[in-house]
Design a protein around this motif. Structure first.
Motif, short mmCIF file in Angstrom:
data_model
loop_
_atom_site.label_atom_id
_atom_site.label_comp_id
_atom_site.label_asym_id
_atom_site.label_seq_id
_atom_site.Cartn_x
_atom_site.Cartn_y
_atom_site.Cartn_z
N ASP A 138 0.85 -1.19 0.00
CA ASP A 138 0.00 0.00 0.00
C ASP A 138 0.89 1.24 0.00
OD1 ASP A 138 -1.77 2.01 0.37
OD2 ASP A 138 -2.83 1.07 2.03
N THR A 139 1.00 1.88 -1.15
CA THR A 139 1.87 3.06 -1.25
C THR A 139 1.08 4.33 -1.02
OG1 THR A 139 1.46 3.04 -3.61
CG2 THR A 139 3.46 1.96 -2.85
N HIS A 140 -0.13 4.17 -0.59
CA HIS A 140 -0.99 5.30 -0.25
C HIS A 140 -1.31 6.15 -1.46
CE1 HIS A 140 -3.14 7.27 2.84
NE2 HIS A 140 -2.60 8.44 2.59
N ASP A 151 -6.63 6.18 16.26
CA ASP A 151 -6.77 4.78 15.80
C ASP A 151 -7.31 3.88 16.91
OD1 ASP A 151 -5.82 5.55 13.34
OD2 ASP A 151 -3.74 5.05 13.78
N TYR A 210 4.82 5.17 26.52
CA TYR A 210 5.31 5.91 25.37
C TYR A 210 4.85 7.37 25.44
CZ TYR A 210 6.57 6.60 20.50
OH TYR A 210 7.13 7.05 19.35
N SER A 225 1.26 -0.45 17.85
CA SER A 225 1.56 0.18 19.14
C SER A 225 2.08 1.60 18.95
CB SER A 225 2.54 -0.66 19.94
OG SER A 225 3.82 -0.60 19.36
N GLU A 226 2.75 1.85 17.84
CA GLU A 226 3.31 3.20 17.64
C GLU A 226 2.41 4.06 16.76
OE1 GLU A 226 7.25 3.99 18.00
OE2 GLU A 226 6.87 2.78 19.77
N GLY A 227 1.32 3.49 16.27
CA GLY A 227 0.43 4.28 15.42
C GLY A 227 1.12 4.74 14.14
N ALA A 280 1.06 5.19 10.70
CA ALA A 280 0.19 5.22 9.54
C ALA A 280 1.04 5.27 8.27
CB ALA A 280 -0.73 6.42 9.62
N GLN A 281 0.38 5.08 7.15
CA GLN A 281 0.99 5.32 5.85
C GLN A 281 1.68 6.67 5.83
OE1 GLN A 281 1.60 3.95 3.27
NE2 GLN A 281 0.33 2.13 3.21
N HIS A 282 2.85 6.72 5.20
CA HIS A 282 3.56 7.97 4.99
C HIS A 282 4.23 8.49 6.25
CE1 HIS A 282 2.43 9.77 0.91
NE2 HIS A 282 2.41 8.46 0.85
N ASN A 288 5.55 2.26 4.24
CA ASN A 288 4.55 1.75 3.30
C ASN A 288 3.98 0.48 3.91
OD1 ASN A 288 5.40 2.42 -0.23
ND2 ASN A 288 4.96 3.80 1.46
N HIS A 289 2.67 0.42 4.00
CA HIS A 289 2.06 -0.79 4.57
C HIS A 289 1.98 -1.91 3.55
CE1 HIS A 289 -0.15 1.33 8.11
NE2 HIS A 289 1.13 1.15 8.33
#
Lengths: 505, 505
Positions: free
Chosen positions: A17-19, A452, A487, B35-37, B39-41, B58-59
């Motif tokens: 997934d490259t967004h 999230d 964290y 755990s670290e959130g 996201a993409q990008h 990248n997911h």
């Protein structure tokens, strides 16, 4: 373009997934790469059956991912087109996009015309721009500025490439807050009040972009928000109002693409901001719009001068589309309510709606002000009448009743979740709250997991000017895992001042 | 940052070359992502042993690429660090880059100071900027412009992050042509002449960025150009000159990163151009520099006014670094020599050097002019003396002798390859050559395969003002495959006018 068979490759799903940007993964020794000279970063046209899309080439070496004759496309394209794998694709050079020369013109100071903006936005919506091109367009608009007429044209272009909802001759009321204030979750309360008063308010809201919760994230802890246009219309016909996620109704697809890049750049220039807000309102069919502009040193809008400028631009552009507006400048110096994060904000909203004794009065006050202004604007009544009506509708339980009916219509009301772990930050000494850093507070809520993790976030317990005792709770972090809690606390305890406590003034 | 074990993943090589930007491929259900959130990008810090780098997330979904507990990094990082696979990596949030707020300042009109530019360029060289950030920086500099003092600071910052070659007190002569003219391959001839005259000219050249051949691509068909600094130094100590690829000596790594994005944007603003050119000259130790600025409607510099402006900027910035410059404006209305493409240009260069009867006189003339100007500049002699010496050195064979010795010292002289397929474009009617489109000519040579296929390109047979007969050859396309030949001819025959043939004037 040569359409010879030799340009054909077989599609393999890689799951990457490259967004924002569509990427074509090709072996570096692939015959198509070699014969067409497809270097890294080359933009190509990919044809699959009747579908044609634009992608950026990424080379892949070795046999791990792709066998000879195979190519991969990033995940977004799979989801959009429903391929099964093994489809044959044809790859060819992409002709230079004409609209990019217009972006270059803007970089060097030329005004963008209506047809030029229309070309640019069409190409963006068709995903023909790479992230590099998107960043250049946004930066050029920020650096050179957009005139009012350019902003009108940009807004129109954004509306043209998306869906548009037609409500016939019904007055459609709407509100928008130019973000940046944690916990400022007035929307559901305003919708409940004005819908209970008989006005039509089909509210589409966003999910968080850089904040710990968007209205859609918060609302999702109370009811489904993923409604398509037909379902949304049924809810509104039944209850006069709804609070749904705008992304699922695809009102301004170009804006969604641009926002992802603005987020990475952390720029948000006036012209783009105005076009972003208003394109969605126009597409949603709004006729009467109240805009809330919170002003504060750590809010999005930092000075009254900035608020005046942005307010005038919003009003001028809205006028061009025959939308009646009222602009409300509000205090942006501290968070609103107590909760920051989807579920914690939902709890505050519910307490205001059902008139709980401990409901946060600032949130209630703001919601009533906005609902009142909206009623005045739509009724053309004298200022003040709307405010009184809004307050009554909230306090006599009609708004609460309406809100529950809206949730039911959207698919059923839910109980917001609560978090497994909590830890409080305490005042290190006696004193008075001198300032609160909204940005750091938002960051803290995000580090704890919001949005999230819906139950995660921060409960904020103090107000500006409040007298504190040493050891008194300033805020409580809510997290779903011990690691996330730690964290977040790393950030708050070791490094950043969120609440400045000083001598009494 | 939390350094807990839970942030650890195992590295897997996927072979994906994402070019400029380092990408971290993570499963979307990976425990670290959750755990670290991440996201993409999201931009993250990746620690591997003592190495720390910045990457964009990248997911990846499903089990095709990554098993639980695994993560992938793009290919560039593997090559740079020599990992074996199965290394443990630690992923953590990246603190916001301070230098990005300075880029935002430039977008909104603030002048960049020396420390700010130094921060920006250091972060770029350390690959901390995503493509989005790079595009914003370049666009901001283009839209807001760079003052002379900013350009000086930018140049210095670029020099500071790369290697720098020290030649002691030796005068180091150099030339640079501000591109855009197909076939203008004077460099090897100039080096041969001035080195034969006893001057020291350790020339580093680029490969093609957007053109069908860079000097390094052309030279590579005659001798190895991939020399490290130590080998380059040995060649120069022996022969006074060399022609090597600048990329292998890493003189301006930040510039190499910026150029890739400028290429995608097709922008080349004056400040960036000047800093790009001069940072490499300063790093290479140049003390005397002749700059060739070809001016023509379809050249890079389109008017005399633009050439004056750019020339002044180059001179002013060079002065700040104590580099003596001479600026030569030349005719940019048509290609130079006949060949366009690495091997075809090499053939022209050789014919000039060994005084062949059919050698292209325009290429010879230009090379002699530049070599003469360089000799005058370095000698502080009266204008004209250098030109005469340069011409003699070329015509008496000393330059040809020197060139062969340089090739031998660089690893041995080679025979340029020739292409398997040829096809000519013919004049469609009688007439006179009115104009030649350099850009389309370059594009044609690239479509035929240049520079990746060294033998590919175009031989161009006519000159402006030449009287043509119907059916006479205008140009010949050289390609290594029939498909590439057809592909190039699709462009030339069906769509674009390269040579405009009109009535005699």
């Amino acid at each position: 373009m040569s359409n010879t068979k030799s340009n054909t490759l077989r599609l393999k799903r890689l799951g990457i997934d490259t967004h924002g940007e569509t990427v074509l993964f090709m072996r570096d020794d692939c015959h198509v790469c070699l014969s067409e000279g497809l270097a890294q970063h080359t933009r190509v046209q990919v044809d699959i059956g009747q579908t044609s899309l634009v992608a950026t080439v990424n080379h892949v070496s070795g046999n791990i991912l792709l066998q000879r004759g195979e190519a991969g496309l990033s995940e977004h394209a799979w989801r959009q087109h429903g391929w099964m794998g093994d489809e044959l694709i044809r790859v060819s050079h992409l002709d230079a996009l004409n609209s990019l020369s217009q972006v270059r013109g803007k970089i060097f100071g030329k005004r963008l015309t209506q047809p030029q903006l229309s070309n640019i936005i069409s190409d963006i919506a068709a995903k023909k721009y790479s992230n590099i091109h998107l960043a250049a367009f946004l930066t050029a608009c920020a650096a050179r500025g957009l005139e009012i007429s350019e902003t009108v044209d940009l807004t129109q272009s954004m509306v043209d490439v998306g869906q548009r909802i037609d409500w016939g001759n019904t007055k459609i009321v709407d509100k928008h807050c130019v973000g940046g204030l944690p916990g400022n979750r007035t929307t559901p309360i305003v919708v409940a009040i004005v819908a209970a008063c008989g006005f039509t308010m089909p509210k589409t809201s966003s999910r968080a972009i850089t904040s710990p919760a968007g209205t859609a994230d918060m609302m999702e802890t109370l009811a489904p928000v993923d409604l398509d246009i037909a379902t949304m219309r049924r809810v509104v016909e039944k209850e006069n109002g709804c609070i749904v996620w705008g992304g699922s109704v695809d009102l301004s697809p170009a804006d969604d693409i641009l926002i992802a890049v603005e987020r990475a750049l952390e720029i948000d220039s006036e012209g783009q901001l105005v076009a972003s807000i208003l394109s969605k309102k126009i597409a949603a069919g709004s006729t009467h719009l109240v805009l809330d502009l919170p002003v504060g040193a750590t809010a999005k809008i930092r000075s009254l001068k900035d608020a005046e400028f942005l307010g005038k631009m919003l009003r001028d552009v809205a006028n061009a589309f025959d939308i009646k507006t009222a602009i409300i400048q509000s205090d942006g110096s501290q968070p609103v309510g107590r909760g920051i994060g989807p579920a914690l904000e939902a709890r505050d909203v519910l307490s205001v709606l059902n008139n709980a004794v401990d409901a946060p009065q600032d949130l209630k006050q703001r919601a009533v002000t906005l609902a009142g202004a909206l009623i005045d604007l739509a009724e053309k009544s004298k200022s003040g009448g709307g405010n009184q009506l809004a307050l009554e509708t909230l306090e006599n339980g009609k708004a609460w009743n309406k809100f529950q009916r809206i949730c039911d219509a959207q698919g059923g009301m839910r109980q917001p979740p609560s978090a497994a772990y909590h830890q409080s930050l305490k005042a290190a000494h006696n004193g008075v709250v001198h300032s609160i850093d909204n940005r750091r507070l938002a960051k803290l809520a995000k580090l704890a997991g919001a949005p999230d993790v819906p139950a995660a976030g921060v409960d904020f317990h103090v107000r500006l000017g409040e007298v504190l005792q040493n050891g008194q709770d300033l805020l409580t972090v809510h997290a779903q895992t011990k690691a996330a809690l730690e964290y977040a606390f790393d950030y708050v305890s070791a490094r950043k001042v969120i609440v400045e406590i000083g001598e009494p003034k």
